[in-house]
Design a protein around this motif. Structure first.
Motif, PDB file in Angstrom:
ATOM      1  N   PRO A 253      65.671  56.598   3.339  1.00 56.22           N
ATOM      2  CA  PRO A 253      64.648  57.476   3.565  1.00 56.22           C
ATOM      3  C   PRO A 253      63.610  56.947   4.720  1.00 56.22           C
ATOM      4  CG  PRO A 253      64.486  56.768   1.509  1.00 56.22           C
ATOM      5  CD  PRO A 253      65.409  56.257   2.064  1.00 56.22           C
ATOM      6  N   LYS A 254      63.624  55.518   5.004  1.00 56.99           N
ATOM      7  CA  LYS A 254      62.697  55.196   6.196  1.00 56.99           C
ATOM      8  C   LYS A 254      63.416  55.439   7.390  1.00 56.99           C
ATOM      9  CE  LYS A 254      61.157  50.854   7.248  1.00 56.99           C
ATOM     10  NZ  LYS A 254      60.391  49.564   6.752  1.00 56.99           N
ATOM     11  N   LEU A 255      64.581  55.199   7.278  1.00 56.39           N
ATOM     12  CA  LEU A 255      65.413  55.779   8.434  1.00 56.39           C
ATOM     13  C   LEU A 255      65.088  57.337   9.017  1.00 56.39           C
ATOM     14  CD1 LEU A 255      67.326  54.794  11.113  1.00 56.39           C
ATOM     15  CD2 LEU A 255      69.221  55.024   9.492  1.00 56.39           C
ATOM     16  N   SER A 256      65.625  58.005   8.030  1.00 56.89           N
ATOM     17  CA  SER A 256      65.255  59.353   8.198  1.00 56.89           C
ATOM     18  C   SER A 256      64.022  59.740   8.760  1.00 56.89           C
ATOM     19  CB  SER A 256      65.495  60.262   6.825  1.00 56.89           C
ATOM     20  OG  SER A 256      66.797  59.802   6.468  1.00 56.89           O
ATOM     21  N   TRP A 257      63.065  59.081   8.060  1.00 59.33           N
ATOM     22  CA  TRP A 257      61.622  59.323   8.523  1.00 59.33           C
ATOM     23  C   TRP A 257      61.481  59.309  10.027  1.00 59.33           C
ATOM     24  CZ3 TRP A 257      57.770  56.331  10.426  1.00 59.33           C
ATOM     25  CH2 TRP A 257      56.470  57.003  10.641  1.00 59.33           C
TER      26      TRP A 257
END
Ligand code: SF4
Lengths: 252, 419
Positions: free
Chosen positions: B310-314
Motif C-alpha cells: 500500500p505504501k508503494l501504491s500510494w
C-alpha cells in the motif's frame, strides 16, 4: 605484529584492549588469540605496570562490545579493537554512522547476538526430571554463539521458584533456588521423557491450520538448525505432507 | 472425554482467532510464584502455517448457542463438541508454562447460556491461575459481547489483554451472517473495557501504585472476505476503532471456507494476500502517520492492490510528493518513501549529521533500493529519480512473477464443492 592472548570473555578483552590503546598499538598490528594461547602479551606485557589512563568513549560502545564478545568467530576481538581505536583517534561519533563498514559489521554481529539470546529464551524446552526426590527442570539447547551467561538471568526472573539446569555445547547454567552457577560445556544429552510433552505435541498439531501452509515464513523464524532440540519440530515434515495432500485431494 | 482429546478439539476450534500477541504486559514474578511478563512477548514456536505460538490458545468450550455463519463453532455446525473444566485449563497452562512452551494463556469460548455466564467461566480460570497458582505470565481473555461492565472489570483485574471481536465492519454484514450480534453492543463492550483501562491509569497517576487492569490493552478481529465489504470500508472501520477505543491491534482474518461452511457464504474465497495487504495498511496507519483515506483514496477499485504494497501504491499515485531529498527531508517525509522503514529512517537522520548520504549508504543500510531509488535524491547522482514521472514506472515496479497463493485454488475447490 604482536600476539595478544585473552580469555573468552569481555573483562579479559577489556583489560588487554586498554593496555594496547595506551601503547597506541594500531589495530592491524595485533593478532588476538583467545583461550590460553601463550602470546607476547601474557608473558611480558600483562605484567607491566602502566598508569591507568581512562579512555572515555561513547557510552554506546560498552553494550556493543559486551554483545560482540559473545560472537562465535575469532574476528570479533580485532573488530572491537579497531572500533575502539577509531573511536579514540578518528571520530568519537563513529557509532552513529551505521553505513560505515566496521560499524555495520559490528551492528550485524550485535543483532545476531540479540537474536541468539532471543531464540535461547524462546526455544529452551524443559523436561521435568526427578533427581533425589527433587523436581528439576532440565533442558538441552544449542545456541549458535556464547550466549549462556547472557541468557540465563531471564530464566531466573521467570522460573526462579523452580530448580533448573540448561545444558548446552557452549556451557551450562544451573539454578538451585538460591544461586546461579555456570559449568563447562557438555555434549548432546538425552533426557528422560516427560508426559507434559505429549500434550504439547497434540497442541502443536491442533493449532496448525493446514489451509494456510507457509513453509518459508516458518523456517525464517524457526531455523532448521534448531529443529533437533525442539520436540515439536519432529512433527513438521508429516504436517506439511498432510497439508499438501489435503490440497491436492481438494483440487480434483 | 480424555483431556488429550479435549485439548485436540478445543485448540483446533481456537485457531481461527489470529491474535497471538503477548506483548505490552509488565509483571514481576511474585515471591514463590511462577511466571512474569517483560513487555516483549516471545514466540516460542512456529507452526508450518508460519504463525507464531506464543500463547496456549484454547476455547473453554466450542459449544455455542449462537449461529454465526463464518464460524466453525456455530450452533448448526456438525463439529464434535467438548468442554474443559476450569482446573484442566489451569493445569495445562501451568504444565506448558513451566516447560517454557508458552508465554501464557489466551482463553476464549463459545457462548454458553448467555454472555455473562460465559464471562464468569473465563474469569474463574484466570482467577485460579493468578490466585491459586501465583501465575505471573500473560493472560488474554475474550470478552463476550454484551457481558456486564462489572464482569468486564473483574476480568480486567486478572487479564493482561481483553478483546471483543468486532467480526464485521458494518451492521448489514452482521445482520446477514451473525444475526445475534450488533456493532452497538460490541462497541459498548469495547467502551466498557476502555473505561476500565482509563480508570486504572488515572488512579495510578494519582496514587502511584498500579491497580492492574488489562495493561496490554484491548484488541479485536475482523473476518475479511466473507461478505462484500471492501478494504476501504474495513480500513475506515479499523481506523475509527483505533481512535475511539485506543485499541492496540485490529487483526484481520481471511475467511477460509472449510468443510461444513455455511452455504450463505458464496463469496469468492479470500486470497491470503488480501489479508497481508490489510496488515500492511494497518501498520501504515498505526506507525507511519497515514490515514485510511490516504491509503484507499484513488486506489483502483475499493480494495487494496494485491500486487503492490500500500505504501508503494500510494507513492505512485502521489508522485508530486516526490522526489524526497534524503539529506534534508523530515522524518515524516522519509517515512513515506517506499522501501524505507522506520528503523532506517532513524539511522539516516543520525548519519546525515556526519556525512552526506549517497545511494551506497542506503544500500549498506539494506534499504530496498528497487523500490526506493525512484523516489529519492541522494548526494551523488541517482539516475533512477529522473523516471519518477515516466508512465512506465508503474510497469517497472510490478513484481516480475506475481504468484497468487497456491491455496486460492484450494479454496475455490472447497467452495464450489468440487472434490
Ligand atoms: S458467538 Fe462466537 S463461537 Fe459462537 S458462533 Fe458466533 S463467532 Fe462462533
Amino acid at each position: 605484529m604482536i600476539q595478544v592472548s585473552i580469555e573468552n570473555n569481555f573483562a579479559s578483552w577489556r583489560v588487554a584492549a586498554r593496555k594496547c590503546l595506551q601503547k597506541e598499538i594500531a589495530p592491524d598490528e595485533i593478532l588476538w588469540i583467545c583461550d590460553g594461547c601463550d602470546g607476547f602479551f601474557e608473558n611480558d606485557f600483562a605484567a607491566e605496570k602502566t598508569d591507568e589512563k581512562i579512555y572515555k568513549v561513547s557510552p554506546d560502545f560498552l553494550p556493543l562490545a559486551e554483545a560482540l564478545v559473545c560472537f562465535n568467530d575469532a574476528c570479533r576481538f580485532s573488530l572491537l579493537y579497531r572500533l575502539l581505536f577509531r573511536l579514540v583517534h578518528e571520530n568519537k561519533n563513529l557509532l552513529h554512522i551505521e553505513s560505515d563498514d566496521d560499524v555495520r559489521r559490528a551492528r550485524l554481529m550485535e543483532r545476531a547476538i540479540y537474536r541468539d539470546v532471543h531464540k535461547f529464551h524462546a526455544f529452551v524446552r524443559f523436561r521435568s526430571v526427578n533427581i533425589d526426590d527433587k523436581e528439576i527442570f532440565v533442558a538441552w539447547h544449542e545456541p549458535h554463539h556464547f550466549t549462556v551467561e547472557r541468557s540465563a538471568p531471564f530464566f531466573i526472573r521467570r522460573f526462579g521458584a523452580m530448580r533448573f539446569s540448561i545444558l548446552t555445547p557452549k556451557g551450562c547454567a544451573h539454578w538451585n533456588l538460591e544461586e546461579l552457577r555456570f559449568s563447562e560445556a557438555v555434549t548432546n544429552q538425552v533426557l528422560p521423557p516427560d508426559e507434559a510433552e505429549d500434550f504439547w505435541l497434540v497442541y502443536y498439531q491442533s493449532i496448525f491450520n493446514p489451509f494456510r501452509l507457509k513453509i518459508k515464513a516458518m523456517k525464517k523464524e524457526l531455523p532448521v538448525r534448531h529443529w533437533r532440540t525442539l520436540p515439536e519440530a519432529a512433527l513438521i515434515p508429516e504436517l506439511i505432507r498432510k497439508a499438501k495432500e489435503l490440497e491436492s485431494k481438494k483440487r480434483f | 472425554m480424555e483431556l488429550v482429546r479435549k485439548l485436540e478439539i478445543l485448540a483446533d476450534a481456537a485457531k481461527y482467532d489470529a491474535s497471538c500477541a503477548s506483548s505490552g504486559a509488565h509483571r514481576k514474578r511474585r515471591n514463590g510464584g511462577i511466571g512474569n511478563a517483560e513487555g516483549m512477548g516471545i514466540c516460542h514456536s512456529y507452526t508450518p502455517d508460519g504463525r507464531c505460538i506464543s500463547l496456549l490458545k484454547l476455547l473453554l468450550t466450542n459449544v455455542c448457542i449462537w449461529d454465526c455463519a463464518y464460524c466453525v463453532n456455530r450452533k448448526s455446525s456438525s463439529v464434535q463438541r467438548a468442554r474443559f473444566k476450569p482446573e484442566e485449563v489451569v493445569k495445562l497452562t501451568m504444565d506448558f508454562y513451566k516447560r517454557n512452551y508458552i508465554e501464557g494463556l489466551f482463553l476464549s469460548s463459545g457462548i454458553i447460556q448467555n454472555a455473562d455466564y460465559t464471562m464468569e467461566q473465563l474469569i474463574t480460570v484466570a482467577k485460579k491461575l493468578r490466585e491459586s497458582e501465583s501465575f505471573g505470565g500473560y493472560i488474554h481473555l475474550k470478552a463476550a459481547p454484551g457481558a456486564s461492565p462489572e464482569l468486564l472489570l473483574e476480568a480486567g483485574k486478572y487479564a493482561d489483554r481483553l478483546s471483543a471481536n468486532i467480526e464485521m465492519p458494518v451492521q448489514k454484514d452482521l445482520d446477514r451472517l451473525a444475526p445475534e450480534k450488533t456493532l452497538v453492543e460490541i462497541e459498548s463492550t469495547m467502551s466498557d473495557i476502555k473505561s476500565g483501562i482509563d480508570a486504572a491509569k488515572n488512579s495510578t497517576k494519582r496514587n502511584g501504585d498500579a491497580p492492574l487492569f488489562a495493561r496490554a490493552g484491548q484488541s479485536t478481529q475482523m473476518v475479511v472476505g466473507a461478505t462484500e465489504s471492501s478494504d476501504t470500508i474495513i480500513l475506515h472501520k479499523a481506523e475509527s476503532l483505533y481512535r475511539k477505543f485506543d485499541l492496540r491491534r485490529v487483526y484481520y482474518s481471511a475467511f477460509t471456507p472449510i468443510e461444513n461452511t455455511n452455504p450463505l457464504l458464496s463469496e469468492p474465497p479470500t486470497p491470503l494476500m488480501r489479508e497481508h495487504r490489510l496488515y500492511e495498511a494497518d501498520w501504515l496507519i498505526r506507525q507511519y502517520g497515514f490515514t485510511a483515506s490516504e491509503i484507499t483514496h484513488g486506489a483502483r477499485g475499493e480494495n487494496l492492490d494485491l500486487e503492490k504494497d500500500p505504501k508503494l501504491s500510494w507513492a505512485l499515485r502521489h508522485r508530486g510528493y516526490f522526489p524526497i531529498d534524503v539529506n534534508k527531508a523530515s522524518a515524516r517525509q522519509l517515512l513515506r518513501v517506499p522501501g524505507l522503514g522506520a528503523k532506517n529512517v532513524a539511522r539516516i537522520l543520525k548519519i546525515r549529521h556526519y556525512h552526506q548520504i549517497k545511494l551506497e549508504d542506503l544500500a549498506k543500510l539494506r534499504v530496498r533500493l528497487s523500490n526506493a531509488k525512484w523516489f529519492v535524491i541522494t548526494a551523488d547522482y541517482n539516475p533512477s529519480v529522473y523516471q519518477l514521472d515516466a508512465e512506465k514506472l508503474e510497469e517497472k515496479l510490478k513484481p516480475k512473477v506475481f504468484q497468487p497463493s497456491l491455496f486460492e485454488n484450494l479454496s475455490n475447490a472447497a467452495l464450489s464443492g468440487e472434490l
